[in-house]
Design a protein around this motif. Structure first.
Motif, PDB file in Angstrom:
ATOM      1  N   MET A   1      38.432  47.290  53.027  1.00  0.00           N
ATOM      2  CA  MET A   1      37.863  46.471  52.152  1.00  0.00           C
ATOM      3  C   MET A   1      38.036  46.724  50.656  1.00  0.00           C
ATOM      4  N   VAL A   2      38.564  46.138  49.948  1.00  0.00           N
ATOM      5  CA  VAL A   2      39.019  46.565  48.585  1.00  0.00           C
ATOM      6  C   VAL A   2      37.641  46.622  47.789  1.00  0.00           C
ATOM      7  N   ILE A   3      37.655  47.588  46.989  1.00  0.00           N
ATOM      8  CA  ILE A   3      36.324  47.628  45.946  1.00  0.00           C
ATOM      9  C   ILE A   3      36.818  47.195  44.581  1.00  0.00           C
ATOM     10  N   SER A   4      36.304  46.278  44.072  1.00  0.00           N
ATOM     11  CA  SER A   4      36.676  45.687  42.717  1.00  0.00           C
ATOM     12  C   SER A   4      35.367  45.482  41.984  1.00  0.00           C
ATOM     13  N   CYS A   5      35.415  45.268  40.725  1.00  0.00           N
ATOM     14  CA  CYS A   5      34.372  45.271  39.636  1.00  0.00           C
ATOM     15  C   CYS A   5      33.719  43.661  39.791  1.00  0.00           C
ATOM     16  N   VAL A   6      32.611  43.411  39.602  1.00  0.00           N
ATOM     17  CA  VAL A   6      32.145  41.843  39.636  1.00  0.00           C
ATOM     18  C   VAL A   6      31.958  41.666  38.414  1.00  0.00           C
ATOM     19  N   VAL A   7      32.166  42.153  37.213  1.00  0.00           N
ATOM     20  CA  VAL A   7      32.000  41.837  35.896  1.00  0.00           C
ATOM     21  C   VAL A   7      33.147  40.728  35.623  1.00  0.00           C
ATOM     22  N   VAL A   8      32.867  39.627  35.124  1.00  0.00           N
ATOM     23  CA  VAL A   8      33.664  38.556  34.636  1.00  0.00           C
ATOM     24  C   VAL A   8      34.815  38.996  33.906  1.00  0.00           C
ATOM     25  N   GLY A   9      35.976  38.935  33.925  1.00  0.00           N
ATOM     26  CA  GLY A   9      37.050  39.464  33.342  1.00  0.00           C
ATOM     27  C   GLY A   9      37.640  40.782  33.601  1.00  0.00           C
ATOM     28  N   CYS A  10      36.675  41.640  34.411  1.00  0.00           N
ATOM     29  CA  CYS A  10      37.379  42.840  34.729  1.00  0.00           C
ATOM     30  C   CYS A  10      38.077  42.942  35.905  1.00  0.00           C
ATOM     31  N   THR A  11      39.251  43.304  35.814  1.00  0.00           N
ATOM     32  CA  THR A  11      40.138  43.332  37.008  1.00  0.00           C
ATOM     33  C   THR A  11      40.234  44.848  37.795  1.00  0.00           C
ATOM     34  N   LYS A  12      39.434  45.627  37.253  1.00  0.00           N
ATOM     35  CA  LYS A  12      39.605  47.251  37.929  1.00  0.00           C
ATOM     36  C   LYS A  12      39.248  46.935  39.290  1.00  0.00           C
ATOM     37  N   ARG A  13      40.169  47.859  40.077  1.00  0.00           N
ATOM     38  CA  ARG A  13      39.868  47.984  41.516  1.00  0.00           C
ATOM     39  C   ARG A  13      39.649  49.465  41.911  1.00  0.00           C
ATOM     40  N   PHE A  14      39.254  49.866  42.878  1.00  0.00           N
ATOM     41  CA  PHE A  14      38.932  51.450  43.373  1.00  0.00           C
ATOM     42  C   PHE A  14      40.443  51.760  43.740  1.00  0.00           C
ATOM     43  N   GLN A  15      40.779  52.966  43.145  1.00  0.00           N
ATOM     44  CA  GLN A  15      41.979  53.775  43.589  1.00  0.00           C
ATOM     45  C   GLN A  15      41.672  55.062  43.584  1.00  0.00           C
TER      46      GLN A  15
END
Length: 82
Positions: A1-15
């Motif tokens: 499962m990819v963890i990504s930020c739920v804030v609108v416009g934020c494209t950051k994902r866990f690395q």
């Protein structure tokens, strides 16, 4: 499962190794209400195990005290509801 930020416009994902932390939205109470108001997404209910906010949205970059009553995201948040 990819963890990504739920804030609108934020494209950051866990690395792995990036140093960027991801925080789960609180389960209940005043902290949860504060976070949901800050995230400001219309017709959306977060899923505890899946939805996260990245450290970029906190003034310190991370939560220093997870027990603090009103620690909530404050940076780079959009005001328009999507």
């Amino acid at each position: 499962m990819v963890i990504s930020c739920v804030v609108v416009g934020c494209t950051k994902r866990f690395q792995k190794g990036s140093g960027l932390k991801f925080h789960r939205i609180p389960i209940s109470g005043e902290r949860r209400w504060c976070w949901l108001q800050a995230i400001n997404r219309k017709n959306w209910t977060p899923v505890r195990s899946r939805d996260h906010v990245c450290g970029s949205h906190f003034s310190s970059g991370k939560l220093f005290n997870s027990l603090a009553c009103l620690v909530c995201p404050t940076l780079c948040l959009f005001t328009k509801r999507y």
